[in-house]
Motif scaffolding. Structure first.
Motif, PDB file in Angstrom:
ATOM      1  N   THR A  30       8.890   1.318   5.084  1.00  0.00           N
ATOM      2  CA  THR A  30       7.447   1.062   5.244  1.00  0.00           C
ATOM      3  C   THR A  30       6.916   0.116   4.170  1.00  0.00           C
ATOM      4  OG1 THR A  30       7.105   3.106   4.016  1.00  0.00           O
ATOM      5  CG2 THR A  30       6.824   3.236   6.400  1.00  0.00           C
ATOM      6  N   VAL A  31       7.568   0.128   3.002  1.00  0.00           N
ATOM      7  CA  VAL A  31       7.131  -0.760   1.911  1.00  0.00           C
ATOM      8  C   VAL A  31       7.402  -2.210   2.306  1.00  0.00           C
ATOM      9  CG1 VAL A  31       7.614  -1.448  -0.482  1.00  0.00           C
ATOM     10  CG2 VAL A  31       7.424   0.987   0.108  1.00  0.00           C
ATOM     11  N   THR A  32       8.621  -2.460   2.781  1.00  0.00           N
ATOM     12  CA  THR A  32       8.990  -3.818   3.185  1.00  0.00           C
ATOM     13  C   THR A  32       8.102  -4.282   4.340  1.00  0.00           C
ATOM     14  OG1 THR A  32      11.204  -3.063   2.685  1.00  0.00           O
ATOM     15  CG2 THR A  32      11.017  -5.238   3.682  1.00  0.00           C
ATOM     16  N   LYS A  33       7.868  -3.383   5.292  1.00  0.00           N
ATOM     17  CA  LYS A  33       7.018  -3.703   6.449  1.00  0.00           C
ATOM     18  C   LYS A  33       5.622  -4.118   6.012  1.00  0.00           C
ATOM     19  CE  LYS A  33       8.825  -2.622  10.564  1.00  0.00           C
ATOM     20  NZ  LYS A  33       9.379  -3.802  11.250  1.00  0.00           N
ATOM     21  N   LEU A 270       2.780  -8.136  -2.547  1.00  0.00           N
ATOM     22  CA  LEU A 270       3.610  -7.229  -3.347  1.00  0.00           C
ATOM     23  C   LEU A 270       2.785  -6.040  -3.848  1.00  0.00           C
ATOM     24  CD1 LEU A 270       5.793  -9.723  -5.421  1.00  0.00           C
ATOM     25  CD2 LEU A 270       6.319  -8.608  -3.255  1.00  0.00           C
ATOM     26  N   MET A 271       1.519  -6.315  -4.148  1.00  0.00           N
ATOM     27  CA  MET A 271       0.654  -5.243  -4.655  1.00  0.00           C
ATOM     28  C   MET A 271       0.455  -4.155  -3.590  1.00  0.00           C
ATOM     29  SD  MET A 271      -3.086  -5.794  -6.298  1.00  0.00           S
ATOM     30  CE  MET A 271      -4.028  -4.456  -6.987  1.00  0.00           C
ATOM     31  N   VAL A 272       0.236  -4.561  -2.330  1.00  0.00           N
ATOM     32  CA  VAL A 272       0.077  -3.536  -1.288  1.00  0.00           C
ATOM     33  C   VAL A 272       1.425  -2.868  -0.999  1.00  0.00           C
ATOM     34  CG1 VAL A 272      -2.006  -4.550  -0.235  1.00  0.00           C
ATOM     35  CG2 VAL A 272       0.236  -5.117   0.705  1.00  0.00           C
ATOM     36  N   GLY A 273       2.508  -3.606  -1.237  1.00  0.00           N
ATOM     37  CA  GLY A 273       3.846  -2.999  -1.102  1.00  0.00           C
ATOM     38  C   GLY A 273       4.046  -1.920  -2.148  1.00  0.00           C
ATOM     39  N   LEU A 274       3.652  -2.211  -3.368  1.00  0.00           N
ATOM     40  CA  LEU A 274       3.769  -1.197  -4.434  1.00  0.00           C
ATOM     41  C   LEU A 274       2.871   0.003  -4.120  1.00  0.00           C
ATOM     42  CD1 LEU A 274       4.771  -0.156  -7.158  1.00  0.00           C
ATOM     43  CD2 LEU A 274       3.005  -1.513  -8.278  1.00  0.00           C
ATOM     44  N   THR A 275       1.679  -0.279  -3.601  1.00  0.00           N
ATOM     45  CA  THR A 275       0.761   0.812  -3.233  1.00  0.00           C
ATOM     46  C   THR A 275       1.423   1.744  -2.219  1.00  0.00           C
ATOM     47  OG1 THR A 275      -1.056  -0.743  -3.499  1.00  0.00           O
ATOM     48  CG2 THR A 275      -1.570   1.318  -2.370  1.00  0.00           C
ATOM     49  N   GLU A 276       2.092   1.142  -1.246  1.00  0.00           N
ATOM     50  CA  GLU A 276       2.769   1.937  -0.214  1.00  0.00           C
ATOM     51  C   GLU A 276       3.879   2.794  -0.846  1.00  0.00           C
ATOM     52  OE1 GLU A 276       1.962   2.449   2.842  1.00  0.00           O
ATOM     53  OE2 GLU A 276       3.764   3.660   3.230  1.00  0.00           O
ATOM     54  N   ALA A 277       4.601   2.196  -1.814  1.00  0.00           N
ATOM     55  CA  ALA A 277       5.684   2.939  -2.480  1.00  0.00           C
ATOM     56  C   ALA A 277       5.114   4.125  -3.269  1.00  0.00           C
ATOM     57  CB  ALA A 277       6.458   2.006  -3.407  1.00  0.00           C
ATOM     58  N   ILE A 278       3.992   3.908  -3.927  1.00  0.00           N
ATOM     59  CA  ILE A 278       3.388   4.986  -4.725  1.00  0.00           C
ATOM     60  C   ILE A 278       2.824   6.065  -3.801  1.00  0.00           C
ATOM     61  CG2 ILE A 278       1.615   5.551  -6.457  1.00  0.00           C
ATOM     62  CD1 ILE A 278       2.045   2.711  -7.615  1.00  0.00           C
ATOM     63  N   ARG A 279       2.233   5.615  -2.688  1.00  0.00           N
ATOM     64  CA  ARG A 279       1.719   6.580  -1.710  1.00  0.00           C
ATOM     65  C   ARG A 279       2.876   7.441  -1.171  1.00  0.00           C
ATOM     66  NH1 ARG A 279      -0.540   3.298   1.839  1.00  0.00           N
ATOM     67  NH2 ARG A 279      -2.664   3.453   1.058  1.00  0.00           N
ATOM     68  N   TYR A 280       4.003   6.792  -0.935  1.00  0.00           N
ATOM     69  CA  TYR A 280       5.203   7.486  -0.419  1.00  0.00           C
ATOM     70  C   TYR A 280       5.625   8.582  -1.413  1.00  0.00           C
ATOM     71  CZ  TYR A 280       9.723   7.711   2.053  1.00  0.00           C
ATOM     72  OH  TYR A 280      10.822   8.110   2.776  1.00  0.00           O
ATOM     73  N   ALA A 281       5.647   8.230  -2.701  1.00  0.00           N
ATOM     74  CA  ALA A 281       6.021   9.212  -3.736  1.00  0.00           C
ATOM     75  C   ALA A 281       4.970  10.327  -3.807  1.00  0.00           C
ATOM     76  CB  ALA A 281       6.160   8.522  -5.087  1.00  0.00           C
ATOM     77  N   ASN A 282       3.699   9.952  -3.757  1.00  0.00           N
ATOM     78  CA  ASN A 282       2.631  10.964  -3.822  1.00  0.00           C
ATOM     79  C   ASN A 282       2.697  11.911  -2.627  1.00  0.00           C
ATOM     80  OD1 ASN A 282       1.426  10.236  -6.243  1.00  0.00           O
ATOM     81  ND2 ASN A 282       0.005   8.789  -5.290  1.00  0.00           N
TER      82      ASN A 282
END
Ligand SMILES: Cc1ncc(COP(=O)(O)O)c(C=O)c1O
Length: 390
Positions: A30-33, A270-282
């Motif tokens: 989902t991050v890459t997407k 990249l910033m929204v990609g990082l947001t998605e990664a952090i959301r995934y962890a949360n």
């Protein structure tokens, strides 16, 4: 934790055994997407229009990061990597000749280079807290240094790059807080791996990267800035027209939030990609991630230590998911070829990345495995069999 779902979110995993999250991890699909979709929209709308359209998604970076670190979104800045975050924090401190920085013997090599650079250019004095024989920070030596010096800054790396050690940054933070000393934590290897709570660490700055245990895209990072710093006039030395406003011929006013530690331009994709990664962890829960990571590192360390000729080099009363080792009588080249042939992903840590630690351990290099919650216990067993066979 739904490992099946987490593995499904890695559709290209294949047969590899990926043990390099301390280097650059695998992002959930989902991050890459998310990054791809944003870039596509930039093609449609142009970057500036899209920034307006995506304002909510962009704001979500600050909210998700604040949730992860237990602070307010105004205390969060986006950065291009951990080093970018770290040097902006360092540059905010008005060092003078003779000012003292206290750091640890296990602090990251780039941080050490930056302190030496400040020493050479501004006459800053760098003092390093000794380590105990078990690898932990020597708190008695720290107190002794504090009784001899009045440091302007204490800067500690939470998890060094070169070993599995987890340094007690909360204990150091408590003392800095009591004495009113500025405190900078390099949490590059810990954010995303274990619970990092800035309220408990009592730090003024905390830097981290996106691509490691947070599983975000490369070229992303973040900085936490405390209220104490935000309420002061501290800001990056070379601030830009995003962090500050040019208000009169020889004056500027700064943004009240941690955004004053950002610069104007960045890759919003990249910033929204990082947001998605952090959301995934949360969404999974960082406490569950930490629990799972402890299970994986315990199994892998146990397995590696049981192989004849393998020596695990990690020291410390608390250890993390960076597992470093060598196998007796096998050259680095042969070991690398063997691991590559079996699709094992890893890093090699060399002397210059842990000068003090490696000299003490008498090694020039170690192999570093860094499993993360998406790995399986079976992989921890399989990689041990692969190593036993070399
Ligand atoms: C402990 C530590 N701090 C800082 C960094 C630098 O991170 P970045 O390359 O994102 O600037 C690293 C990278 O390996 C690291 O391990």
């Amino acid at each position: 934790m739904n490992i099946e779902k987490i593995r499904q979110d890695l559709p290209y995993y294949g047969n590899k055994i990926f043990l390099n999250s301390a280097g650059s991890s695998l992002s959930p699909h989902t991050v890459t997407k998310r990054v791809q979709a944003y870039l596509h929209q930039e093609e449609l709308f142009g970057g500036y229009k899209l920034e307006d359209i995506q304002a909510k998604q962009i704001a979500a970076f600050y909210e998700q990061t604040a949730t992860l670190l237990n602070c307010n979104s105004k205390n969060i800045a986006f950065a291009h990597d951990a080093t970018d975050a770290y040097i902006k924090a360092l540059s905010a401190i008005p060092f003078k000749n003779g000012d003292v920085i206290i750091t640890s013997s296990n602090d990251y090599a780039s941080n050490q280079i930056q302190f030496i650079s400040l020493q050479q250019r501004h006459g800053v004095v760098v003092k390093r807290i000794a380590s105990l024989s078990n690898g932990d920070i020597d708190m008695v030596h720290f107190q002794k240094l504090l009784s001899e010096e009045t440091p302007v800054l204490v800067a500690i790396t939470h998890i060094p790059t070169n070993s599995g050690l987890v340094q007690d940054v909360a204990a150091i933070g408590e003392i800095c807080h009591q004495q009113g000393i500025l405190y900078l934590v390099d949490a590059c290897q810990s954010v995303g791996q274990i619970v990092v709570d800035v309220q408990k660490l009592k730090c003024d700055f905390l830097s981290a990267t996106g691509r490691k245990f947070l599983r975000g895209p490369r070229g992303t990072g973040l900085l936490y800035v405390s209220d104490r710093v935000l309420q002061s006039t501290m800001a990056p030395l070379l601030i830009d027209g995003w962090g500050a406003k040019w208000t009169a011929l020889y004056e500027f006013s700064m943004k009240p939030s941690a955004k004053r530690f950002e610069t104007w331009e960045r890759s919003y994709a990249l910033m929204v990609g990082l947001t998605e990664a952090i959301r995934y962890a949360n969404d999974i829960g960082i406490d569950l991630i930490e629990e799972r990571n402890i299970e994986l590192q315990n199994r892998l360390r146990h397995n590696l230590s049981s192989i004849a000729g393998v020596k695990v080099y990690d020291k410390g009363s608390r250890l993390g998911n960076l597992i470093t080792f060598k196998k007796e009588g096998i050259s680095l080249e042969n070991l690398k070829t063997h691991l590559d042939d079996h699709e094992v992903y890893y890093s090699v840590s060399t002397l210059e990345w842990g000068l003090i630690d490696f000299k003490e351990k008498g090694v020039e290099w170690v192999i570093r495995f860094s499993p993360h919650y998406f790995n399986t216990l079976e992989e921890m067993d399989k990689v041990a069999s692969i190593l036993a066979a070399v």
